[in-house]
Design a protein around this motif. Sequence first.
Motif, PDB file in Angstrom:
ATOM      1  N   ALA A 107       0.838  -1.257   0.083  1.00  0.00           N
ATOM      2  CA  ALA A 107      -0.094  -0.088   0.014  1.00  0.00           C
ATOM      3  C   ALA A 107       0.849   1.327  -0.004  1.00  0.00           C
ATOM      4  N   GLU A 108       2.205   1.036   0.245  1.00  0.00           N
ATOM      5  CA  GLU A 108       2.990   2.225   0.438  1.00  0.00           C
ATOM      6  C   GLU A 108       2.373   3.247   1.622  1.00  0.00           C
ATOM      7  N   ASN A 109       2.208   2.612   2.686  1.00  0.00           N
ATOM      8  CA  ASN A 109       1.570   3.308   3.713  1.00  0.00           C
ATOM      9  C   ASN A 109       2.229   4.265   3.956  1.00  0.00           C
ATOM     10  N   GLY A 143       8.800  -4.110  -3.886  1.00  0.00           N
ATOM     11  CA  GLY A 143       8.316  -2.949  -3.874  1.00  0.00           C
ATOM     12  C   GLY A 143       9.076  -1.849  -4.297  1.00  0.00           C
ATOM     13  N   ASP A 144       8.576  -0.798  -4.234  1.00  0.00           N
ATOM     14  CA  ASP A 144       9.149   0.487  -4.628  1.00  0.00           C
ATOM     15  C   ASP A 144      10.513   0.714  -3.661  1.00  0.00           C
ATOM     16  N   PRO A 145      11.796   0.911  -4.456  1.00  0.00           N
ATOM     17  CA  PRO A 145      12.934   1.072  -3.686  1.00  0.00           C
ATOM     18  C   PRO A 145      12.929   2.349  -2.901  1.00  0.00           C
ATOM     19  N   ALA A 146      12.269   3.321  -3.062  1.00  0.00           N
ATOM     20  CA  ALA A 146      12.197   4.417  -2.302  1.00  0.00           C
ATOM     21  C   ALA A 146      11.551   4.223  -0.989  1.00  0.00           C
ATOM     22  N   LEU A 148      10.934   1.403   0.386  1.00  0.00           N
ATOM     23  CA  LEU A 148      11.625   0.444   1.115  1.00  0.00           C
ATOM     24  C   LEU A 148      12.713   1.035   1.977  1.00  0.00           C
ATOM     25  N   CYS A 149      13.166   2.067   1.478  1.00  0.00           N
ATOM     26  CA  CYS A 149      14.418   2.890   2.071  1.00  0.00           C
ATOM     27  C   CYS A 149      13.457   3.711   3.034  1.00  0.00           C
ATOM     28  N   ASP A 150      12.460   4.216   2.940  1.00  0.00           N
ATOM     29  CA  ASP A 150      11.773   5.059   3.847  1.00  0.00           C
ATOM     30  C   ASP A 150      11.153   4.096   5.043  1.00  0.00           C
ATOM     31  N   LEU A 151      10.741   2.976   4.685  1.00  0.00           N
ATOM     32  CA  LEU A 151      10.099   1.776   5.703  1.00  0.00           C
ATOM     33  C   LEU A 151      11.563   1.373   6.927  1.00  0.00           C
ATOM     34  N   THR A 152      12.617   1.309   6.005  1.00  0.00           N
ATOM     35  CA  THR A 152      13.918   0.735   6.717  1.00  0.00           C
ATOM     36  C   THR A 152      14.382   2.048   7.709  1.00  0.00           C
TER      37      THR A 152
END
Length: 330
Positions: A107-109, A143-146, A148-152
């Motif tokens: 969902a790119e929450n 998923g979108d790399p950007a 995934l980075c924000d989630l990390t």
Amino acid sequence: MRFPACLATLLFAAGAASADIGQVIANHARPGYAAFVEAGRALDEAARADCAPAGLVAPFHAAQDAWMRVAHLRIGPSEDRGRALSIAFWPDPKESGRRTTAGLIAAENPVVHDPAAFTRISVAARGFPALERLIFADPPPSGDPAYLCDLTRALTGDLVLQAQALDEAWIGDFARLLTGAGQPGNQTYLSAAEARQALFTLLVAGLEMDADQRLGRPLGTIDRPRPEQAEARASHRSRRNLAVSLAGLRELMLALTAGHRVPHSSAALDRAIALAGAAGAPDMSDLATPEGWQRADTLRREIKAARAVIMAEIPPLLGVDLGFNATDGD
């Protein structure tokens, strides 16, 4: 390591009657949580500089090592707001963490952009297990790399917040509750003996966790081993978690019994620690072989034996009662 003046004053005021409690705070909890904060910040800084998984492996391991040394302090601030669970939600037999993480990514929450809101997502999707899924997954999560980075970065930032909250509590409010046991107005610990018993319970419960969960779950039976149920398997630190946990429990035991000789407890726990550090698959995959299973089962029995010796030798020294269930906590 230098401690704040307020902590030194607090420990002095506690007096000789609770000196062992002060030792646990000053020589185990405080340095342990301070190290966890420092390692968590280093991991967060690494993620903000470059969130590519390859650069996060070493700081991830350092941060989890620091946590495992104090993970057994499941009391007070660790239980408040589910902090310990938000740092390391395991076991997770229904894989709720994996499903929640996948839902966030799909969902790119935008919750990843709001640190306060992020603390309200499921504890199963926070902390080290969630970071492990992003850093060590093979294949990597889609998923979108950007995103995934924000989630990390949301996960590493959240880890720092939880570490700081625990560290501050063991300097201030919770430390005062423990060292002020039996003082007027302290409704949590009505006597120093009650506070000692709470700390001793953590030692016994930590050994039970190592024997029954960290080893017992993947061991299963010799006919049906379950190595896939080992903790932190993707990061290949299942055995390392166990070894560091035992070392942290030894630190707690020595702090709690400062001023007393506990030769039998020390020897029994040292035997378990030596076995935990012996050769074996880091992810406990060798439990699928008869030889590996037998080695791990021997270790489990050594941990249980150490627990039995500790239960016999230490309570009379501390003036605590054996009539409690260690898994009850505080």
